[in-house]
Design a protein around this motif. Structure first.
Motif, PDB file in Angstrom:
ATOM      1  N   PRO A   1       5.680  52.001  38.194  1.00  0.00           N
ATOM      2  CA  PRO A   1       5.100  53.068  37.422  1.00  0.00           C
ATOM      3  C   PRO A   1       3.884  53.406  37.300  1.00  0.00           C
ATOM      4  CG  PRO A   1       6.097  50.780  35.860  1.00  0.00           C
ATOM      5  CD  PRO A   1       6.294  50.674  37.488  1.00  0.00           C
ATOM      6  N   PHE A   2       3.338  52.543  37.021  1.00  0.00           N
ATOM      7  CA  PHE A   2       1.631  52.812  37.038  1.00  0.00           C
ATOM      8  C   PHE A   2       1.539  53.813  38.846  1.00  0.00           C
ATOM      9  CE2 PHE A   2      -2.793  51.826  38.040  1.00  0.00           C
ATOM     10  CZ  PHE A   2      -3.494  51.816  37.226  1.00  0.00           C
ATOM     11  N   SER A   3       1.288  53.339  40.073  1.00  0.00           N
ATOM     12  CA  SER A   3       1.012  53.646  41.486  1.00  0.00           C
ATOM     13  C   SER A   3       1.976  55.004  41.278  1.00  0.00           C
ATOM     14  CB  SER A   3       2.052  52.666  42.513  1.00  0.00           C
ATOM     15  OG  SER A   3       1.072  51.772  42.713  1.00  0.00           O
ATOM     16  N   ARG A   4       3.585  55.471  41.341  1.00  0.00           N
ATOM     17  CA  ARG A   4       3.587  56.477  41.247  1.00  0.00           C
ATOM     18  C   ARG A   4       3.419  56.887  39.795  1.00  0.00           C
ATOM     19  NH1 ARG A   4      10.060  58.438  40.967  1.00  0.00           N
ATOM     20  NH2 ARG A   4       9.759  60.552  40.254  1.00  0.00           N
ATOM     21  N   GLY A   5       3.009  56.957  38.994  1.00  0.00           N
ATOM     22  CA  GLY A   5       2.427  58.053  38.141  1.00  0.00           C
ATOM     23  C   GLY A   5       1.288  58.486  38.599  1.00  0.00           C
TER      24      GLY A   5
ATOM     25  N   ALA B   1       4.122  62.385  35.512  1.00  0.00           N
ATOM     26  CA  ALA B   1       3.075  61.027  35.293  1.00  0.00           C
ATOM     27  C   ALA B   1       3.216  60.598  34.086  1.00  0.00           C
ATOM     28  CB  ALA B   1       1.400  62.150  36.044  1.00  0.00           C
ATOM     29  N   VAL B   2       2.990  61.829  33.147  1.00  0.00           N
ATOM     30  CA  VAL B   2       2.191  60.910  31.657  1.00  0.00           C
ATOM     31  C   VAL B   2       3.253  59.403  31.093  1.00  0.00           C
ATOM     32  CG1 VAL B   2       2.731  61.317  29.393  1.00  0.00           C
ATOM     33  CG2 VAL B   2       1.134  62.936  31.223  1.00  0.00           C
ATOM     34  N   LYS B   3       4.469  60.058  31.684  1.00  0.00           N
ATOM     35  CA  LYS B   3       5.890  59.575  30.871  1.00  0.00           C
ATOM     36  C   LYS B   3       6.053  57.594  31.766  1.00  0.00           C
ATOM     37  CE  LYS B   3       8.951  63.080  29.849  1.00  0.00           C
ATOM     38  NZ  LYS B   3      10.201  63.462  30.508  1.00  0.00           N
ATOM     39  N   LEU B   4       5.634  57.888  32.991  1.00  0.00           N
ATOM     40  CA  LEU B   4       5.686  57.276  34.123  1.00  0.00           C
ATOM     41  C   LEU B   4       4.346  56.235  33.439  1.00  0.00           C
ATOM     42  CD1 LEU B   4       6.511  58.549  37.533  1.00  0.00           C
ATOM     43  CD2 LEU B   4       7.932  56.979  36.391  1.00  0.00           C
ATOM     44  N   LEU B   5       3.536  56.767  33.480  1.00  0.00           N
ATOM     45  CA  LEU B   5       2.004  55.576  32.848  1.00  0.00           C
ATOM     46  C   LEU B   5       1.732  55.253  31.795  1.00  0.00           C
ATOM     47  CD1 LEU B   5      -0.419  58.382  34.332  1.00  0.00           C
ATOM     48  CD2 LEU B   5      -0.539  55.656  35.355  1.00  0.00           C
ATOM     49  N   GLU B   6       2.694  55.809  30.420  1.00  0.00           N
ATOM     50  CA  GLU B   6       3.426  55.181  29.185  1.00  0.00           C
ATOM     51  C   GLU B   6       4.405  53.851  29.301  1.00  0.00           C
ATOM     52  OE1 GLU B   6       4.635  58.555  27.312  1.00  0.00           O
ATOM     53  OE2 GLU B   6       2.831  58.721  26.479  1.00  0.00           O
ATOM     54  N   LEU B   7       4.943  54.199  30.008  1.00  0.00           N
ATOM     55  CA  LEU B   7       5.950  53.487  30.741  1.00  0.00           C
ATOM     56  C   LEU B   7       5.372  51.899  31.398  1.00  0.00           C
ATOM     57  CD1 LEU B   7       9.470  52.128  31.167  1.00  0.00           C
ATOM     58  CD2 LEU B   7       9.423  53.072  33.558  1.00  0.00           C
ATOM     59  N   SER B   8       4.189  52.401  32.437  1.00  0.00           N
ATOM     60  CA  SER B   8       3.458  51.141  32.696  1.00  0.00           C
ATOM     61  C   SER B   8       2.194  49.949  31.471  1.00  0.00           C
ATOM     62  CB  SER B   8       2.636  51.447  33.816  1.00  0.00           C
ATOM     63  OG  SER B   8       1.633  52.286  33.782  1.00  0.00           O
ATOM     64  N   GLY B   9       2.289  50.754  30.649  1.00  0.00           N
ATOM     65  CA  GLY B   9       1.439  50.326  29.435  1.00  0.00           C
ATOM     66  C   GLY B   9       0.387  51.012  30.023  1.00  0.00           C
ATOM     67  N   ALA B  10      -0.003  51.763  31.125  1.00  0.00           N
ATOM     68  CA  ALA B  10      -1.825  52.651  31.340  1.00  0.00           C
ATOM     69  C   ALA B  10      -1.098  53.630  30.333  1.00  0.00           C
ATOM     70  CB  ALA B  10      -1.417  52.780  32.672  1.00  0.00           C
ATOM     71  N   ASP B  11      -2.160  53.790  28.809  1.00  0.00           N
ATOM     72  CA  ASP B  11      -2.153  54.264  28.508  1.00  0.00           C
ATOM     73  C   ASP B  11      -3.484  54.928  28.367  1.00  0.00           C
ATOM     74  OD1 ASP B  11       0.312  53.253  26.948  1.00  0.00           O
ATOM     75  OD2 ASP B  11      -0.799  51.986  25.943  1.00  0.00           O
ATOM     76  N   ALA B  12      -4.529  54.493  28.872  1.00  0.00           N
ATOM     77  CA  ALA B  12      -5.540  55.599  28.876  1.00  0.00           C
ATOM     78  C   ALA B  12      -5.095  56.363  30.535  1.00  0.00           C
ATOM     79  CB  ALA B  12      -7.016  54.692  29.441  1.00  0.00           C
TER      80      ALA B  12
END
Length: 710
Positions: free
Chosen positions: A571-575, A601-612
């Protein structure tokens, strides 16, 4: 714990997290007391490079806490005995005192101790510090002698010899050999710090060959615990006059310590260090030392040094028949760490050349989950194999740190940034995570903090401060990421340009970078020797393609890039790729498509825990607005262009771009904005790069075209 670390940083008393955890365990989590203790430690102790004093130093808060404590001599001796013993068993203390547990609990000191299930501890760990600091040397020696007699009667030789040695004010060689023996056993059990103290005590009570052996055990136990300064001091004492077998056995540990402190494996005369005879045991020790040196060189990108030490490894294993068990797995590990993808499937045994190497192989073959399962099985404690590379230290904190760093790295590769940061924090509180892979754990901690927090938190900053001065980690990418996530794209691009000009330094074991902020076209920067799963490499290729291709190429490539992006499981890479596709779509004037990709992108990055990262993309979405197509002001054909460009350009770049579209010359723009013509040219060059145009005419055409489609 974060608050304590932050407080220490603010007071210029930064400590490695595992050092702070130890202080908290013995002093409690009172910030002022922890700060007082830290102020009494030297820099090497705060960085975890030397063991903490036993006991920890007395500070004002502890002294005030117990200044009014008054107990009779018998109770005082019992409390001192509890603070001095090697373990917390209750029975020996009852033999020492002569009373039953119930009688002690009902007495004056009952509230000061905790007895349960055959164990006894002081209720407050700070009491041990106060007792040790306020008890005279004579009184402490008397208690040690009494404890020696108790354990001697019980037939417990190790404890008896320990207390006998501690009671002696001079040399007592009769205790040294047994203390050294038990120190080895403790070291093999992973109790590296206790092994160090036992062996150091033994070394203080003997001379000659026995002293060399005790010094060896103390030195290797010190580096196994992460105490590089102490290990280097102890093990260097074996050269040049120490017994040859002990010199050779300690050489690998000395290389580890010096490489961490100096930033490189020391250059040595191999002929002077080689065994002088044909003893197979000596040659095996030499082979293990060469193995350590080769892997340490590989961690630091020293290909020439690694090759030299691998030759020494081959020589040593050829003389001892250890080619299969030692040479082959270490060669595979060294080349992997250096960045060689074309590797034979060589597997060793134990935690490093076995589990860790196998987990990395699985990950770079595309199965990160399998790699994590391999590490989990190895950490279960069930059936731990002997690893010839680190034989006797499989359970040591340093080996644990290597495995923890690899586990966190695999979690990052899988895209679980929040989980990776949590695991790194837990590891940093227990292990010397700054040592493995030439400081890779510190680089990872910093990138995880940026991904989750958007800034460097106290854990990452404390780990950075704990690195010895010669150990260099490039911080330009970190500064660029922080600026990028804060919306300062111009500063981010500047950091990345300097990073590129410096040769784009980065760890061989891949950690997230910032391809979003710079167009990378040089093949040397695209095709470095990087160890990573295929999916991580694909995501990087997609990001470079998005930033590097021309406008014409992007029109042809966009659908293919989108299709490949959907194959990414991290999710981080794809986000990150989705965010870049969205930004590129906005630049070309496709507002709805850009919003769709940014939302994904927002949904995927939130899923990865990469909140910033998620927050940074959300800011861009808010700039676009959440309403449907807004009403365009009559007479303003560039309204849509203004709205889109504000989300991708800095304020000054936007002003320059709009004035160019309106037909102003560089001189006119300079006068209008009260800057120099050169400054205008710089801003305009950045606008051209971001919007993928080459001339003022193309910029003007693009501005009006956006209004037709948005």
């Amino acid at each position: 714990m974060e608050g304590i670390l932050e407080d220490l940083l603010e007071n210029d008393l930064s400590c490695a997290p595992h050092v702070v955890a130890r202080i908290v365990a013995e002093v409690t989590a009172d910030r002022s007391s922890v700060r007082e203790v830290a102020a009494r430690l030297d820099p090497a102790q705060r960085a975890g490079l030397r063991p903490l004093p036993m006991p920890l130093p007395m500070v004002g808060g502890i002294e005030a806490l117990y200044s009014g404590l008054a107990v009779d001599p018998r109770d005082h001796d019992l409390l001192v005995a509890i603070s001095l013993r090697l373990d917390d068993r209750l029975d020996p203390l009852l033999d020492f005192d002569g009373r039953t547990a119930a009688e002690i609990a009902a007495g004056t000191i009952g509230p000061l101790i905790h007895m349960h299930a055959g164990r006894v501890q002081l209720s407050d760990p700070r009491l041990a510090i106060w007792l040790r600091a306020t008890t005279s040397t004579t009184s402490a020696a008397r208690v040690h002698r009494r404890l020696h007699r108790v354990f001697h009667r019980r037939g417990e030789r190790v404890d008896a010899d320990w207390h006998r040695a501690r009671a002696s004010t001079g040399l007592d060689p009769t205790t040294a050999n047994e203390l050294t023996r038990i120190a080895r056993e403790h070291s093999e059990a992973g109790l590296s710090e206790r092994a160090f103290h036992l062996a150091a005590e033994a070394a203080a009570h003997t001379v000659g060959t026995d002293r060399d052996e005790a010094t060896l055990v103390a030195g290797v136990a010190a580096i196994a615990a992460g105490y590089a300064v102490e290990a280097a001091r102890r093990l260097a004492g074996l050269f040049p006059g120490g017994e040859e077998r002990y010199r050779l056995q300690g050489l690998g540990g000395l290389f580890v310590a010096q490489a961490h402190l100096r930033g490189a494996v020391p250059e040595v005369d191999l002929d002077a260090l080689r065994p002088r005879g044909d003893d197979p045991e000596h040659w095996y020790s030499w082979a293990r030392a060469a193995a350590f040196a080769a892997v340490l060189c590989a961690e630091r990108g020293d290909r020439l040094g690694m090759r030299s030490w691998l030759e020494a490894l081959r020589e040593g294993t050829a003389r001892t028949g250890a080619e299969h068990e030692l040479r082959d797995p270490v060669v595979a590990l060294a080349w992997l760490v250096l960045g060689d993808h074309d590797l034979d499937d060589v597997r060793g045994a134990g935690p490093l050349t076995g589990g860790m190497l196998q987990a990395l192989h699985a990950a770079i073959d595309g199965d990160v989950d399998h790699g994590l399962r391999i590490l989990a099985v190895g950490d279960s404690g069930i059936g731990v194999e002997v690893d010839p590379f680190v034989a006797g230290f499989e359970a040591s904190p340093l080996v644990g740190a290597y495995r923890a760093v690899v586990e966190v790295l695999l979690l990052m590769w899988r895209g679980d940034m929040g989980a990776a940061r949590d695991r790194m924090i837990r590891a940093a509180l227990e292990l010397p995570v700054a040592i493995p892979f030439a400081g890779l754990g510190v680089v990872i901690a910093r990138r995880l903090d940026l991904a989750v927090l958007g800034r460097l938190g106290p854990f990452a900053r404390s780990l950075t401060a704990a690195l010895p001065a010669p150990v260099r980690i490039d911080q330009l990418v970190d500064r660029g990421i922080e600026a990028f996530l804060d919306g300062a794209s111009e500063e981010a691009a500047s950091c990345m340009r300097v990073w590129r000009d410096r040769g784009a330094p980065q760890p061989t074991l891949s950690v997230p970078g910032l391809e979003e902020a710079i167009v990378v076209t040089e093949p040397a920067l695209r095709h470095r020797h990087r160890i990573e799963p295929p999916e991580i490499a694909l995501a990087q290729q997609l990001r470079l393609r998005i930033t590097g291709c021309s406008d014409e190429d992007w029109r042809m490539e966009r659908d293919r890039v989108v299709a490949k992006t959907r194959t990414l499981t991290s999710p981080f890479s794809r986000g990150r790729v989705e965010a870049m596709i969205g930004t590129r779509s906005l630049i070309r004037g496709d507002l709805e498509l850009g919003r769709e990709h940014l939302t994904t992108a927002v949904k995927l990055l939130e899923l990865s825990g990469a909140d910033a990262w998620a927050r940074a993309v959300e800011v861009r979405l808010r700039q676009l607005g959440t309403q449907e197509r807004p009403t365009v002001v009559v007479g303003d054909p560039l309204a849509s262009c203004r709205r889109v460009w504000r989300s991708v350009l800095t304020a000054r770049e936007f002003d320059v771009a709009m004035l160019v579209v309106e037909g102003a010359s560089n001189r006119d723009i300079a006068d209008s904005l009260h800057v120099s013509v050169r400054t205008v040219e710089v801003h305009l060059g950045r606008v051209f790069a971001k919007l993928d145009v080459r001339t003022r005419v193309e910029l003007t055409v693009l501005a009006h075209r956006i209004g037709q489609y948005v």
